[in-house]
Design an enzyme around this catalytic site. Structure first.
Site, PDB file in Angstrom:
ATOM      1  N   SER A 136      12.598  -8.438  43.747  1.00 48.06           N
ATOM      2  CA  SER A 136      11.582  -9.123  44.532  1.00 48.06           C
ATOM      3  C   SER A 136      10.238  -8.469  44.224  1.00 48.06           C
ATOM      4  CB  SER A 136      11.943  -8.969  46.011  1.00 48.06           C
ATOM      5  OG  SER A 136      10.885  -9.404  46.819  1.00 48.06           O
ATOM      6  N   LYS A 162      12.071 -12.877  41.970  1.00 45.72           N
ATOM      7  CA  LYS A 162      11.571 -13.538  43.184  1.00 45.72           C
ATOM      8  C   LYS A 162      10.120 -13.116  43.358  1.00 45.72           C
ATOM      9  CE  LYS A 162      12.415 -12.338  47.971  1.00 45.72           C
ATOM     10  NZ  LYS A 162      13.453 -12.168  49.022  1.00 45.72           N
ATOM     11  N   LEU A 163       9.250 -14.112  43.542  1.00 46.29           N
ATOM     12  CA  LEU A 163       7.827 -13.824  43.720  1.00 46.29           C
ATOM     13  C   LEU A 163       7.465 -14.017  45.174  1.00 46.29           C
ATOM     14  CD1 LEU A 163       6.422 -16.019  40.762  1.00 46.29           C
ATOM     15  CD2 LEU A 163       7.090 -13.596  40.678  1.00 46.29           C
ATOM     16  N   LYS A 164       6.826 -13.031  45.760  1.00 47.70           N
ATOM     17  CA  LYS A 164       6.278 -13.207  47.105  1.00 47.70           C
ATOM     18  C   LYS A 164       5.029 -14.078  46.983  1.00 47.70           C
ATOM     19  CE  LYS A 164       8.890 -10.513  49.598  1.00 47.70           C
ATOM     20  NZ  LYS A 164       9.637 -11.035  50.738  1.00 47.70           N
ATOM     21  N   ASP A 189       9.189 -16.586  47.728  1.00 49.13           N
ATOM     22  CA  ASP A 189       9.462 -16.232  49.129  1.00 49.13           C
ATOM     23  C   ASP A 189       8.140 -16.176  49.890  1.00 49.13           C
ATOM     24  OD1 ASP A 189      10.288 -15.221  51.536  1.00 49.13           O
ATOM     25  OD2 ASP A 189      11.060 -13.319  50.746  1.00 49.13           O
ATOM     26  N   ASN A 191       7.878 -15.798  53.343  1.00 50.18           N
ATOM     27  CA  ASN A 191       7.947 -15.048  54.608  1.00 50.18           C
ATOM     28  C   ASN A 191       7.242 -15.790  55.748  1.00 50.18           C
ATOM     29  OD1 ASN A 191       7.979 -12.294  52.572  1.00 50.18           O
ATOM     30  ND2 ASN A 191       9.481 -12.419  54.217  1.00 50.18           N
ATOM     31  N   GLU A 214      12.020 -19.744  49.510  1.00 52.36           N
ATOM     32  CA  GLU A 214      12.585 -19.025  50.644  1.00 52.36           C
ATOM     33  C   GLU A 214      11.624 -18.996  51.826  1.00 52.36           C
ATOM     34  OE1 GLU A 214      13.904 -15.155  49.453  1.00 52.36           O
ATOM     35  OE2 GLU A 214      14.529 -14.584  51.464  1.00 52.36           O
ATOM     36  N   ASP A 239      15.853 -17.093  55.533  1.00 48.78           N
ATOM     37  CA  ASP A 239      16.063 -15.653  55.699  1.00 48.78           C
ATOM     38  C   ASP A 239      15.775 -15.295  57.160  1.00 48.78           C
ATOM     39  OD1 ASP A 239      15.857 -12.896  55.739  1.00 48.78           O
ATOM     40  OD2 ASP A 239      14.298 -12.711  54.234  1.00 48.78           O
ATOM     41  N   LYS A 263      21.274 -10.992  55.086  1.00 43.50           N
ATOM     42  CA  LYS A 263      20.930  -9.568  55.199  1.00 43.50           C
ATOM     43  C   LYS A 263      21.767  -9.060  56.361  1.00 43.50           C
ATOM     44  CE  LYS A 263      16.096  -9.747  53.709  1.00 43.50           C
ATOM     45  NZ  LYS A 263      14.743 -10.030  54.207  1.00 43.50           N
ATOM     46  N   GLY A 291      17.421  -8.019  50.715  1.00 45.88           N
ATOM     47  CA  GLY A 291      17.178  -6.576  50.806  1.00 45.88           C
ATOM     48  C   GLY A 291      16.005  -6.297  51.710  1.00 45.88           C
TER      49      GLY A 291
HETATM   50  O1  NPG Z   1      14.237  -5.316  47.148  1.00 47.48           O
HETATM   51  O2  NPG Z   1      14.917  -4.742  49.127  1.00 47.48           O
HETATM   52  C1  NPG Z   1      14.144  -5.326  48.365  1.00 47.48           C
HETATM   53  C2  NPG Z   1      13.036  -6.135  48.960  1.00 47.48           C
HETATM   54  C3  NPG Z   1      13.392  -7.567  49.033  1.00 47.48           C
HETATM   55  O3  NPG Z   1      11.560  -9.033  49.300  1.00 47.48           O
HETATM   56  C4  NPG Z   1      12.371  -8.319  49.816  1.00 47.48           C
HETATM   57  N1  NPG Z   1      12.411  -8.113  51.123  1.00 47.48           N
HETATM   58  O4  NPG Z   1      11.231 -10.759  53.082  1.00 47.48           O
HETATM   59  O5  NPG Z   1      13.054 -10.424  52.065  1.00 47.48           O
HETATM   60  C5  NPG Z   1      11.955 -10.030  52.445  1.00 47.48           C
HETATM   61  C6  NPG Z   1      11.453  -8.671  52.013  1.00 47.48           C
HETATM   62  C7  NPG Z   1      11.170  -7.674  53.083  1.00 47.48           C
HETATM   63  C8  NPG Z   1      11.111  -6.355  52.776  1.00 47.48           C
HETATM   64  C9  NPG Z   1      10.938  -8.022  54.362  1.00 47.48           C
HETATM   65  C10 NPG Z   1      10.842  -5.390  53.728  1.00 47.48           C
HETATM   66  C11 NPG Z   1      10.676  -7.066  55.315  1.00 47.48           C
HETATM   67  C12 NPG Z   1      10.615  -5.756  54.990  1.00 47.48           C
END
Ligand code: NPG
Length: 380
Positions: A136, A162-164, A189, A191, A214, A239, A263, A291
């Site tokens: 990610s 995966k691109l935020k 993703d 969020n 996502e 998610d 998760k 993750g």
């Molecule tokens: O590689 O563990 C990893 C990060 C994966 O993008 C990732 N996690 O929204 O899924 C999510 C995001 C996240 C990370 C969200 C930390 C909240 C805290």
């Protein structure tokens, strides 16, 4: 089964090798609660996926600490016997707080499996010894830097990128990555950073061959996700909206997504994660393991889960080196084919290294059966 003799809470702090930017903020260090339980038979470890601030969910470290110390640990310490199922039932009187519950339940399960000599992966019915890994990538300062990050991770072998994204850093960047890498497994993703009024952004992504989009909308809005999913050819994945097996069932019934991110730490632990996996599998819906930048304790558990048969897409189960210079446990490494070995030793298969605990723990509390606690360190 056996009695729980003590529950120890540890606040650990590990610097991240790179800051991680999402639509809701930036993380520069990993700060989380690690739980150690001592039973008659063994010790067990669990990790809480909450962070310092209540931004990804309502849970946060200081709140989770109180819930664990005042409500969850005391619910187990008086009991004659404790296994993970009875512990889960004992927690049913505490509403919500799935991240805090997961940390303690997973530690109980780890202790149980260690004393039985069974690995978590085999207990879960895993059918893979290695799992496919994705990565990610946080929101980069520019498209050029993002392309560099993508290039680097592909060279390491990661099988899905995966691109935020967030409003203002989305379509143009995803198009640039797709134009440079026409054939990779690529997803985005958000969020929960968008509303249905932004549907056009996602419609414009429809011809980019994305594996999934996502969590585009608010976590409580399954109905709008269903509306958006009906407008798109690309699969939506949820998610933040999936906090329980009931939520997953509702999302599927409404058509709010076609893929589910599991998760275990967000849904209350491995037992609830398994229920979601089973329900999705029965309904032909692919799942993958998300993750939360876990230390090796949470990562080991995620790898066992990701080895279950319904996990058919690469997970956010990246190598320790992607996050930390030194992990809390032995490091998890990515093979050049983009896979990672699932621990096969009893329980989760790893323990925090004593020297790493000495370096990373900033707060500690031991909760004993008489409910007196032995604290050291300042507030976290
Ligand atoms: O590689 O563990 C990893 C990060 C994966 O993008 C990732 N996690 O929204 O899924 C999510 C995001 C996240 C990370 C969200 C930390 C909240 C805290």
């Amino acid at each position: 089964m056996s009695r729980v003799r003590a529950v120890e809470l540890l606040l650990v702090e590990l610097p991240l090798v790179h800051p991680f930017r999402t639509s809701f903020g930036e993380m520069r260090e990993k700060r989380c609660i690690v739980v150690r339980v001592e039973t008659d038979g063994a010790e067990g470890w669990g990790e809480c996926v909450a962070d310092v601030r209540p931004d990804f969910s309502e849970e946060f470290n200081d709140g989770a600490w109180i819930v664990l110390r005042e409500f969850l640990a005391p619910a187990l310490l008086g009991a004659d016997t404790t296994d993970v199922e009875s512990a889960e039932r004992a927690f049913s009187g505490v509403r919500g707080h799935p991240m805090a519950k997961a940390a303690l339940l997973n530690a109980i399960l780890d202790a149980e499996l260690r004393s039985d000599g069974t690995s978590l992966a085999s207990w879960l019915g895993a059918d893979k010894a290695r799992v496919e890994c994705g990565v990610s990538i946080g929101i980069a300062p520019s498209t050029e830097l993002l392309l560099d990050h993508v290039e680097g991770y592909l060279a390491e072998g990661y099988r899905r990128i995966k691109l935020k994204i967030r409003p203002g850093a989305d379509l143009e960047r995803v198009r640039a990555v797709r134009a440079t890498h026409p054939n990779i497994l690529l997803s985005v993703d958000a969020n929960a950073a968008y509303t249905l009024a932004d549907a056009e952004v996602f419609r414009s992504m429809d011809d980019l061959g994305l594996l999934m989009i996502e969590q585009p909308l608010h976590h409580e809005d399954l109905v709008r996700h269903a509306e958006l999913q009906a407008m798109l050819g690309t699969a939506l994945c949820l998610d933040e909206s999936i906090r329980s097996a009931a939520a997953a069932a509702a999302a599927l019934e409404l058509g709010a997504c076609r893929i589910v991110n599991i998760k275990q730490g967000r849904v209350g632990g491995v037992l609830e994660a398994r229920r979601i996996h089973d329900h999705c599998r029965e309904n032909g819906v692919p799942v993958w393991c998300g993750g939360m930048l876990e230390t090796g304790v949470g990562r080991a558990l995620n790898l066992a889960l990701a080895a279950m048969p319904g996990f058919t897409l690469p997970g956010d189960t990246s190598a320790s080196a992607r996050y930390f210079e030194h992990d809390l446990t032995r490091p998890f490494e990515l093979a050049s084919d983009g896979t990672m070995a699932v621990p096969s030793e009893p329980g989760i298969g790893v323990s925090p290294l004593p020297e790493r605990l000495r370096a990373c723990v900033s707060r500690r509390d031991v909760i004993l059966p008489d409910r007196k606690s032995d604290k050291s360190g300042g507030p976290g």
